[in-house]
Design an enzyme around this catalytic site. Sequence first.
Site, PDB file in Angstrom:
ATOM      1  N   ASP A   5     -14.007   5.319   5.194  1.00 13.39           N
ATOM      2  CA  ASP A   5     -14.579   6.657   5.377  1.00 13.39           C
ATOM      3  C   ASP A   5     -15.157   6.800   6.771  1.00 13.39           C
ATOM      4  O   ASP A   5     -15.671   5.832   7.362  1.00 13.39           O
ATOM      5  CB  ASP A   5     -15.670   6.931   4.342  1.00 13.39           C
ATOM      6  CG  ASP A   5     -15.090   7.288   2.983  1.00 13.39           C
ATOM      7  OD1 ASP A   5     -14.324   8.261   2.922  1.00 13.39           O
ATOM      8  OD2 ASP A   5     -15.377   6.578   2.001  1.00 13.39           O
ATOM      9  N   ASP A  45      -7.341   5.227  -0.485  1.00 17.77           N
ATOM     10  CA  ASP A  45      -8.374   5.580   0.499  1.00 17.77           C
ATOM     11  C   ASP A  45      -9.447   4.489   0.484  1.00 17.77           C
ATOM     12  O   ASP A  45     -10.308   4.449  -0.390  1.00 17.77           O
ATOM     13  CB  ASP A  45      -8.983   6.934   0.143  1.00 17.77           C
ATOM     14  CG  ASP A  45      -9.819   7.496   1.283  1.00 17.77           C
ATOM     15  OD1 ASP A  45      -9.994   6.794   2.296  1.00 17.77           O
ATOM     16  OD2 ASP A  45     -10.304   8.637   1.156  1.00 17.77           O
ATOM     17  N   SER A  97       6.617  -0.431   1.522  1.00 21.67           N
ATOM     18  CA  SER A  97       7.428  -1.366   0.756  1.00 21.67           C
ATOM     19  C   SER A  97       7.972  -0.687  -0.479  1.00 21.67           C
ATOM     20  O   SER A  97       7.527   0.394  -0.860  1.00 21.67           O
ATOM     21  CB  SER A  97       6.615  -2.598   0.325  1.00 21.67           C
ATOM     22  OG  SER A  97       5.955  -3.192   1.402  1.00 21.67           O
TER      23      SER A  97
END
Length: 785
Positions: A332, A329, A253
């Site tokens: 994991d 992030d 976006s």
Amino acid sequence: MSAIRLIVVILAILIGASALSLYLLLRASLPQLEGEYALKGLRQAVSLERDDNGMAVIHAQDRIDVAMATGFVHAQERFFQMDLLRRNAAGELSYLFGPVALDRDREIGLHRFRQRARQRLNDVPAKHRALLEAYTQGVNQGIEGLSVRPFEYHLLQAGLQPWQAEDTLLVLYSMYLDLQYHDGRRDLSLDMMKRHLPGPLYDFLHPAGSHWDAPIDNSIQNATPVPQTPWPKPQQQPEVSTDGEAADLMPGSNNWAVSGELTPYNAAMLANDMHLGIRVPNIWYRLQLNWREQDKRHQLTGLSLPGTPLVVVGTNTRLAWGFTNSYGDWSDLIRLRLDKSGEQYLTPQGYLPFSYPVRSIEIKGQQSEQQQIKETIWGPVVGEDEDGTPLVYRWVAHDPQGANLNMLALETADTVDKGVSIATTAGMPAQNIMLADSDGNIAWTIAGPMPIRFGFDGRYISDWSDGTQGWAGYRQAGDYPAVINPDNQRLWSANARVIGGKEYQKIGDGGYALGARNQQIRDRLLAKNTFSEQDFLDIQMDDRALFLSPWRDLMLVQVLPESAHPQATKITEYLQSWSARADIDSLAYLLVRQFRLTVRDLVYQDLLRLMQDKHPDFSFRAIRNQLEIPLWQLVNEQPVHLLPQGIDSWDALFALALDKTLMDLNAEYGDWQQLSWGQFNQVQIRHPLSNFVPLLGMLTDMPEQPLAGDSFMPNVSRNAFGASQRMVVAPGQEQHAILHMPSSQSGHPLAPYFNNGHEAWRIGEPTPLLPGKINYKLKLTPDSN
């Protein structure tokens, strides 16, 4: 009558009968637009109006009744879409589509989102639970109010199951699946590159930044020099697989804001356009909500997500907000240490056995399947590394913090400070939220849960067995990165890195976009000191090809003068007429774009062969964004030791790329000289079933027309991908605000406003955010029975 004529007549009758049956079926499933309808559980009468674009305008006495009316109108217009969203997250698509969806259901079923949604319901505050229950009641009564069930269920010959409160949370989980990786493919791919490439070569291919970066704090990071290390040679020569024509498309976006000092109103101004795959109907639903709370009237205008009572982007006249995918992030991949039996894995508490929850998958036309899932204390086993060691996925979506309705508080928030505080509690896929208020303030922060890592770099596979690596809970409000009222009075984000230093470390790198869009937006914002809504829309529609212009120069200066291709002179003529835009009439843009992609795939073919030889799940798509930076260094510096196998010079590589570019265009489209970008980049926005049901597409699909714009510019536009909405608004000045939405407000092709607004979206013609002339009025009344 001859036999052939008889067959033709019979076929015509059958086709006509099929078309008539389809039409009658569609007519019977139209939503109710006018009159009255009684709803059980409604407290007081509600007005449900629609304007000429089908925008729903709801007037009620309280927020609970608003939620019920929202559920009602969502179900009447969009239930099939809502059903797909909940089933996508729950791994239950096989119920509708049969065995063809089974692999997808098994893959997503590892996350057990249905069970998690039920658990989350126990955690939501009573006020939110009441809204969910009212919304759910409205949805189910909206379906009951149709003369027949939505036409898609007849076409699929599938049953329709009622909505449940937990399904709204499943819709939120479905957005996780759209906006974040669900299987650790990026961690796996980066980890493989880091382990199997020489250090200098890996650092070169995964640079910290480049000249394209445009973070809001100006924290520029440099590219890495070309190393002297050649490509390692794979043991085998498998066929390489990139991502083909989907080349530069990822959910993302644009958004930005300027303070009130840069607008005519003293109110701040916000722009937002969210880039997603686009289908019929569009993912968002336009509405305006009006209600009273504690003797105060509230008005909320924007775009809702059917399946939820939430307005995702919009304005409440005091505060406006919008989102871009953060690409931080938020997950994991963990490599397990097993005991000799392979049935237990090592944790800081010692070896523990796997758990094996089972879930049932209903399959249309077949018996249900029992799926056994292998789980650990950290999450499900989602795959294996090259040695067969199990890999576990740790993901914020699995935790209680991952899904809630806390963003509802934005509906009545009146300052960016309150908006920032609310965002830090949001249970949603972590987004860059941009905020602007009527007092002229602007702010950026992350909306969504942010884990706290310790002991490892989250980009790579980690080992949590001894307790030195892991997550230490989630960040609290005061620990979130945020920028409020910067000195330059401007904020922007476009899926690239937004900020540097310690704040960047908190967010991490989950696959940022190249900063080209970000930079183009920043520079447009810095070029003016006063902005109108039209100025912001002009930036949203900006299709200047700044990113590709250096590639055009490379072709003109080096590639074509050295080329022996028989059409090199003709290509040179086309490139000399370069408009520097992704405009629909440009052949030059198409040639340069496709040449770059072909060069990219040739340059990286040895990398792909090596990685895919090591592990079939290596994903070029997951790591490709930053590869553009070393690619440009390679084509400019042209180191011989980094040529792919079988190519002895860079001139030979360019010649091969040019020849392949033209051959591929000719093979798919005929004579490449008759093409233009607009012919290549055509609207292909379709109903999910139109490819499989004869005649349906004639009713449901958007017209195939040329689109300007492309990936590395603000006007992201590619066939069935791009701006799923465009909004420009200064809170308190909504009468000047702009809203675009592609595709259709209604999921029903016979709705009187079907696809209204789509053409304005395609060509960039400004259309209002506020509802227009009211054409339809429906009164919802309490059902006393």
